[in-house]
Design an enzyme around this catalytic site. Structure first.
Site, mmCIF file in Angstrom:
data_model
loop_
_atom_site.group_PDB
_atom_site.id
_atom_site.type_symbol
_atom_site.label_atom_id
_atom_site.label_comp_id
_atom_site.label_asym_id
_atom_site.label_seq_id
_atom_site.Cartn_x
_atom_site.Cartn_y
_atom_site.Cartn_z
ATOM 1 N N LYS A 176 19.078 -22.848 -25.013
ATOM 2 C CA LYS A 176 18.017 -22.358 -25.905
ATOM 3 C C LYS A 176 16.760 -22.152 -25.058
ATOM 4 C CE LYS A 176 15.749 -23.200 -30.368
ATOM 5 N NZ LYS A 176 14.357 -23.107 -29.896
ATOM 6 N N GLN A 194 0.851 -1.211 0.000
ATOM 7 C CA GLN A 194 0.000 0.000 0.000
ATOM 8 C C GLN A 194 0.883 1.256 0.000
ATOM 9 O OE1 GLN A 194 -0.383 -2.647 1.888
ATOM 10 N NE2 GLN A 194 -2.271 -3.416 0.922
ATOM 11 N N GLU A 195 1.942 1.248 0.848
ATOM 12 C CA GLU A 195 2.818 2.434 0.905
ATOM 13 C C GLU A 195 3.523 2.602 -0.444
ATOM 14 O OE1 GLU A 195 4.910 0.875 4.244
ATOM 15 O OE2 GLU A 195 4.155 2.408 5.649
ATOM 16 N N ASP A 201 2.395 1.566 -3.404
ATOM 17 C CA ASP A 201 1.411 2.061 -4.393
ATOM 18 C C ASP A 201 1.176 3.562 -4.227
ATOM 19 O OD1 ASP A 201 -0.649 -0.976 -4.307
ATOM 20 O OD2 ASP A 201 1.262 -0.474 -5.300
ATOM 21 N N GLU A 228 25.038 -21.908 -26.183
ATOM 22 C CA GLU A 228 24.127 -21.239 -25.248
ATOM 23 C C GLU A 228 22.923 -22.130 -24.976
ATOM 24 O OE1 GLU A 228 22.920 -17.712 -27.342
ATOM 25 O OE2 GLU A 228 24.988 -17.088 -27.699
HETATM 26 N N1 LIG Z 1 15.861 -19.197 -27.735
HETATM 27 C C1 LIG Z 1 17.145 -18.872 -27.515
HETATM 28 O O1 LIG Z 1 17.628 -18.963 -26.380
HETATM 29 C C2 LIG Z 1 17.971 -18.384 -28.652
HETATM 30 C C3 LIG Z 1 17.372 -18.188 -29.902
HETATM 31 C C4 LIG Z 1 18.148 -17.727 -30.979
HETATM 32 C C5 LIG Z 1 17.586 -17.523 -32.304
HETATM 33 O O2 LIG Z 1 16.359 -17.730 -32.535
HETATM 34 C C6 LIG Z 1 18.476 -17.080 -33.357
HETATM 35 C C7 LIG Z 1 18.012 -16.902 -34.675
HETATM 36 C C8 LIG Z 1 18.925 -16.486 -35.638
HETATM 37 F F1 LIG Z 1 18.506 -16.325 -36.903
HETATM 38 C C9 LIG Z 1 20.254 -16.229 -35.327
HETATM 39 C C10 LIG Z 1 20.709 -16.406 -34.012
HETATM 40 C C11 LIG Z 1 19.824 -16.832 -33.043
HETATM 41 O O3 LIG Z 1 20.310 -17.006 -31.765
HETATM 42 C C12 LIG Z 1 19.513 -17.459 -30.763
HETATM 43 N N2 LIG Z 1 20.088 -17.633 -29.555
HETATM 44 C C13 LIG Z 1 19.362 -18.081 -28.505
HETATM 45 N N3 LIG Z 1 19.990 -18.253 -27.293
#
Ligand SMILES: NC(=O)c1cc2c(=O)c3cc(F)ccc3oc2nc1N
Length: 328
Positions: A116, A35-36, A38, A114
């Site tokens: 996805k 509340q505070e 907000d 990485e």
């Molecule tokens: N969902 C994801 O975590 C993720 C998705 C993409 C992409 O869709 C993607 C599409 C491209 F044409 C090129 C790089 C990309 O790199 C990406 N890197 C990620 N880590």
């Protein structure tokens, strides 16, 4: 109230609210009641409405979402947001590596691997360091302007640490815990449940009323640069480090590899560790690190030749049907 007093009051209120945001969201130890909080926010909104020229684009009031939109504007992506080719096993990864090495000749090749993130791809555009527009991927060329909804995601900086003009891509997602909580609430209200965190993130960001997105704990990981002015970087890994230094949230589970064997072991390790993550991933993304080599490799009509998505096998679900063991 005169303009000068209003300006001082607005700056002081914004500073207090940002401190309470940090205490609540990052340190999980709020010092004041909702509340505070907000009340502080109402005061700031009131002053910014009275003195619109004093409302800054990175004011904390930008996070709560304004009036619902009648529809979403269309946004043309200057650099198309393409989709990734898929790999389903070790052989596909080794084929990818062979194709890359054929194209770049005798040069050494470094990959970035990485997680996805299983969410919704979005593009964020910054002018002189200020967040000005965010859009969905759409068909890769034309997306929907969902800036108001994206401003409610706290890990999207409204102002960067440097006044750069750039466009970045990321995956907006809903953490598993937020997804489960949301579905429990929907169940209590007799509303239809979301099938998975990806659908709930997409559903939340496609709402015309930004207050709905603001009520859903959405988050984002930035994973790439579309356009960059005023700074040069030579590789994807360097680009990600730059994005982190600018204030973007970049996933830390990324690693650079020269050797495909070690890359495959890394992928295998995440196949095992996946359930322990607080967000859903549906695979790994492997990218050639050097921008010069990415240029050499180029693109097919719909995908980069310098990246590939390794998709995890569908989760083994063993169910016992009348004593018959099946795996689906
Ligand atoms: N969902 C994801 O975590 C993720 C998705 C993409 C992409 O869709 C993607 C599409 C491209 F044409 C090129 C790089 C990309 O790199 C990406 N890197 C990620 N880590």
């Amino acid at each position: 109230m005169d303009r000068l007093t209003a300006e001082t009051k607005i700056k002081e209120l914004a500073k207090r609210i940002e401190r309470h945001n940090r205490l609540y969201y990052e340190e999980d130890r709020p010092e004041i009641t909702d509340q505070e909080y907000d009340q502080l926010m109402r005061e700031l909104i009131e002053l910014e409405t009275q003195f619109p020229e004093l409302a800054s684009p990175d004011s904390p009031t930008q996070r709560v979402g304004g009036e619902p939109l009648p529809f979403f504007e269309k946004v043309v992506h200057k650099t198309p947001m393409l989709s990734l080719g898929n790999a389903f096993g070790e052989a596909d990864i080794r084929d990818f590596d062979r194709r890359v090495r054929q194209a770049v000749g005798s040069q050494a090749v470094r990959y970035v691997a990485e997680l996805k993130i299983d969410g919704l791809a979005v593009s964020l555009h910054y002018e002189n360091g200020v967040f000005v527009r965010g859009a969905t991927r759409g068909d890769g060329t034309i997306g929907e302007d969902i800036t108001q909804n994206l401003k409610t995601i706290r890990s999207i900086p409204l102002r960067l640490t440097r006044p750069l003009t750039l466009e970045v891509r990321g995956e907006a997602y809903m953490p598993k815990a937020a997804f489960e909580k949301l579905n429990r609430e929907r169940e209590e209200r007799g509303e239809p449940l979301f099938a998975n965190p990806r659908n709930s993130a997409a559903g939340s960001l496609r709402q015309l009323d930004p207050k709905i997105a603001a009520s859903r704990q959405l988050d984002i990981f930035i994973y790439g640069i579309g356009e960059l002015h005023g700074e040069t970087v030579e590789s994807h890994s360097e680009g990600l480090d730059l994005l982190e230094s600018l204030g973007f949230k970049v996933n830390k589970e990324r690693r650079v590899f020269e050797d495909v064997g070690e890359l495959l072991a890394f992928i295998e390790s995440w196949t095992q560790k996946r359930p322990s993550l607080p967000y859903e991933i549906d695979g790994m993304v492997i990218k050639v690190d050097s921008y010069a080599q990415q240029e050499e490799l180029g693109y097919t009509a719909k995908s980069p030749r310098w990246a590939i998505a390794y998709k995890f096998p569908a989760e083994e679900a063993i169910t016992i049907l009348e004593g018959i063991e099946v795996s689906v």
